[in-house]
Motif scaffolding. Structure first.
Motif, PDB file in Angstrom:
ATOM      1  N   LEU A   9      35.831 -45.824  14.725  1.00 17.13           N
ATOM      2  CA  LEU A   9      35.832 -47.045  13.932  1.00 17.13           C
ATOM      3  C   LEU A   9      34.701 -46.992  12.912  1.00 17.13           C
ATOM      4  CD1 LEU A   9      36.226 -49.583  16.893  1.00 17.13           C
ATOM      5  CD2 LEU A   9      38.049 -48.520  15.542  1.00 17.13           C
ATOM      6  N   PHE A  10      34.881 -47.644  11.783  1.00 16.21           N
ATOM      7  CA  PHE A  10      33.838 -47.660  10.762  1.00 16.21           C
ATOM      8  C   PHE A  10      33.857 -48.998  10.039  1.00 16.21           C
ATOM      9  CE2 PHE A  10      37.646 -45.931   8.773  1.00 16.21           C
ATOM     10  CZ  PHE A  10      37.739 -46.651   7.598  1.00 16.21           C
ATOM     11  N   GLY A  11      32.725 -49.308   9.426  1.00 17.57           N
ATOM     12  CA  GLY A  11      32.621 -50.528   8.646  1.00 17.57           C
ATOM     13  C   GLY A  11      31.457 -50.445   7.678  1.00 17.57           C
ATOM     14  N   SER A  12      31.577 -51.145   6.558  1.00 12.90           N
ATOM     15  CA  SER A  12      30.486 -51.183   5.579  1.00 12.90           C
ATOM     16  C   SER A  12      30.496 -52.534   4.886  1.00 12.90           C
ATOM     17  CB  SER A  12      30.625 -50.055   4.541  1.00 12.90           C
ATOM     18  OG  SER A  12      31.812 -50.206   3.783  1.00 12.90           O
ATOM     19  N   LEU A  13      29.322 -52.969   4.471  1.00 12.27           N
ATOM     20  CA  LEU A  13      29.164 -54.239   3.774  1.00 12.27           C
ATOM     21  C   LEU A  13      28.036 -54.098   2.763  1.00 12.27           C
ATOM     22  CD1 LEU A  13      29.653 -57.360   3.467  1.00 12.27           C
ATOM     23  CD2 LEU A  13      27.868 -57.658   5.202  1.00 12.27           C
ATOM     24  N   ARG A  14      28.299 -54.534   1.534  1.00 17.56           N
ATOM     25  CA  ARG A  14      27.273 -54.570   0.488  1.00 17.56           C
ATOM     26  C   ARG A  14      27.382 -55.916  -0.209  1.00 17.56           C
ATOM     27  NH1 ARG A  14      24.188 -50.703  -2.384  1.00 17.56           N
ATOM     28  NH2 ARG A  14      23.666 -51.280  -4.526  1.00 17.56           N
TER      29      ARG A  14
END
Length: 626
Positions: A233-238
């Motif tokens: 699983l992966f996730g990113s937030l900017r």
């Protein structure tokens, strides 16, 4: 149009059966994730590619990505004033919204600002890598990728617990700082950081004395988790919050910017969440991408207008390994909402619009031959507001020898009209045209990469040609409303040119580089504005004291370019010429130990007085340390 459709059909039929560092300055086995629908070695890609890694960013001590991109072949930067003001980037003579920008794979161009990316708000502290692919990529990524793609890859976690930060102060009352940290182990990781930039700025207009300041805060978070050997699983937030002042234009007397208390408050959010599934010869990725923007404008401290957008994209992609070759299928569905608000005055700017699109991509990568690679890509788009579209791309590379590689590609591209062009309304200025048609293009490129001196030096040449149909002109006078509007041009717009770049590792401590671009960009009647015919630059990086001391010098040349001046009514618009300039930057840093580095940098050291947009002053010489 016949040539364009033929290229698309050929690519589709073939797909179904189965600083900055220039392309050939990179190791031949370096992997990029943007030039195809799956990670691929640079040496197998027919597009001209530049990769800017974390080491190059730190050598330049650049605080904004636009500072780095002006040193990349084919890029032209236009900034309406000082730090934090609107910054446009044009690639190979194309429009500013013909360049697709991704942040960790999330489409980041803003529908609320004519599908342009907000370059003035892209800071560098949390960026690990920038991948730049020049040439039409609509067959892979759809609308907006007519000229190329820039993928901003943010810093993640290394799997270990670590932290770091920086602080800097300098000219124009500038204060910059940031902090980053990460934790994790072999199965999971979590990393992130926060960065702030503020400056008192300088006066944008040619007259007056009011300084235009800006503030920028950026938050970045990235995570991964390996649920099993097959599933991760992966996730990113900017998230970006920014405030910037700008000067209004005096339409009554001079037609030029003049001192005024105007301000824009902006927030942008980019997020992605997904899962990768390893099925042996069959790989799967499912993800959801989210983008949101709010842009509020104030005059003398009072709300004046706003534009905002929200975009949600669902993606599925599967990759089948056929011996050494690959067949990729991808499906995407995108929903975009647009909102404009303002005071009712001789017309109502308040509106809500939406559009949705579904795209299907097929790509075949012929990788089995030792020296020859060919890739065919095709994309079908079904759009709620426009006709169905088919785009294709066919490319090949051939290694003539271990030192020489030939590249060739042909591709079609497409750019849908923006919400602003179709529906935008600005009292007394602009009225949108809902009947606009998408712009379409055919692009050809030939390239040559050659290394010599046992690999210590290299040179790369790219020749490009693009024919654009139905180009949208957003400055057409409407005799009914006495406002400007947007229309499709009837003729063909052409963008032709040559890029040359090279690098020489003269010794273990000295690295030299250069780049030059010739661009001939014309519409059906005249040369396009804000696109210099000649641009280039030189760079040198010198290290010493066992690599602890490093000095990097960059000198970038922006040639003369045309711009449009709109004098007060009833005088007609005028074409003006902006002078050429050199921007010389120097960065020096010294690593005291493994944990502490001190640095100083100077920008525009020649104190060149120049304008990238007519009437808007830019910053003079500046010095920073931290």
């Amino acid at each position: 149009m016949k040539t364009r459709n033929t290229l698309a059909l050929v690519a589709a039929s073939l797909a179904v059966p189965a600083l900055s560092v220039a392309q050939d300055a990179e190791p031949v086995d370096q992997i990029v994730v943007t030039a195809a629908r799956t990670p691929i070695e640079i040496s197998r890609v027919a597009s001209a590619i530049t990769v800017i890694d974390r080491d190059a960013i730190e050598r330049r001590e650049a605080r904004n990505v636009a500072e780095l991109l002006r040193s990349v072949p084919g890029f032209a930067v236009s900034q309406t004033g000082v730090t934090g003001t609107q910054t446009q980037i044009r690639l190979r003579g194309a429009e500013a919204n013909h360049l697709l920008v991704l942040v960790d794979g999330v489409r980041a161009t803003d529908p609320a600002t004519s599908d342009e990316f907000r370059w003035e708000f892209l800071s560098t502290a949390s960026i690990e890598r920038i991948e730049i692919v020049r040439g039409a990529q609509s067959a892979l990524w759809g609308s907006d990728a007519i000229a190329g793609v820039v993928n901003i890859i943010t810093r993640g976690a290394s799997g270990d617990s670590e932290y770091g930060g920086f602080a800097e102060a300098g000219s124009f009352g500038s204060l910059n700082g940031g902090f980053n940290a990460s934790i994790g182990d072999e199965r999971w990781s979590l990393g992130g950081g926060i960065e702030t930039q503020s400056t008192d700025g300088e006066n944008i207009s040619r007259t007056g004395s009011e300084d235009d300041d800006s503030d920028l805060t950026t938050l970045n978070v990235k995570a991964s988790f390996a649920a099993s050997d097959e599933v991760s699983l992966f996730g990113s937030l900017r998230h970006v919050d920014a405030t910037s002042q700008f000067d209004p234009v005096d339409f009554a007397v001079t037609g030029l910017p003049t001192d005024g208390d105007n301000e824009t408050e902006t927030s942008n959010t980019f997020a992605a969440f997904g899962v990768d599934i390893d099925g042996g010869n069959l790989q799967h990725t499912l993800r959801i991408d989210l983008y949101s923007s709010d842009n509020d404008n104030f005059v003398d401290g009072t709300f004046d207008s706003s534009a905002s957008s929200d975009r949600t994209t669902f993606r599925y992609q599967t990759e089948l390994a056929i011996n050494e070759n690959r067949l990729i299928f991808a499906a995407e569905h995108e929903q975009t909402d647009y909102e404009q608000r303002g005071e009712v005055s001789f017309g109502d700017p308040n509106q809500d619009q939406d559009i949705d699109a579904t795209g299907i991509v097929l790509e075949y990568q012929g990788l089995s031959a030792e020296r020859f690679t060919w890739i065919a890509s095709a994309r079908f788009d079904s759009n709620s507001d426009f006709d169905d579209a088919l785009d294709g791309r066919l490319s090949a590379t051939y290694d003539v020898s271990d030192a020489t590689t030939l590249r060739a590609s042909a591709a079609t591209g497409r750019k849908n009209p923006t919400f602003t062009e179709r529906f935008g309304f600005f009292p007394g200025l602009f009225l949108g045209n809902p009947d606009l048609e998408p712009e379409s293009s055919v692009t050809y490129e030939l390239g040559l990469g050659h290394s010599f001196a046992d690999g210590a030096a290299n040179i790369d040449v790219a020749i490009f040609k693009q024919d654009l149909e139905d180009e949208i002109n957003g400055f057409v006078f409407d005799p009914v409303t006495f406002l400007t509007t947007a229309e499709n041009r009837s003729g063909t717009s052409r963008r032709d040119g040559v890029e040359v770049s090279g690098n020489w590792m003269a010794s273990d401590s000295l690295d030299l580089g250069f780049h030059y671009t010739y661009t001939d960009a014309t519409d059906d009647t005249a040369r396009e504005v804000r696109r210099p015919k000649h641009a280039g630059g030189l760079s040198a990086s010198l290290s010493g004291l066992d690599q602890r001391l490093q000095t990097t010098l960059n000198a970038d040349y922006g040639g003369t370019r045309l711009d449009t001046f709109f004098p007060p009514f009833p005088n007609p618009s005028e074409v003006v010429t902006l002078d050429a300039y050199w921007l010389v930057d120097l960065a020096v840093h010294y690593r005291v130990n493994d944990k502490l580095r001190v640095f100083a940098r100077g920008t525009n050291l020649l104190d060149d007085d120049y304008e990238q947009v007519f009437g808007y002053q830019t910053l003079g010489r500046a010095v920073f340390a931290g």
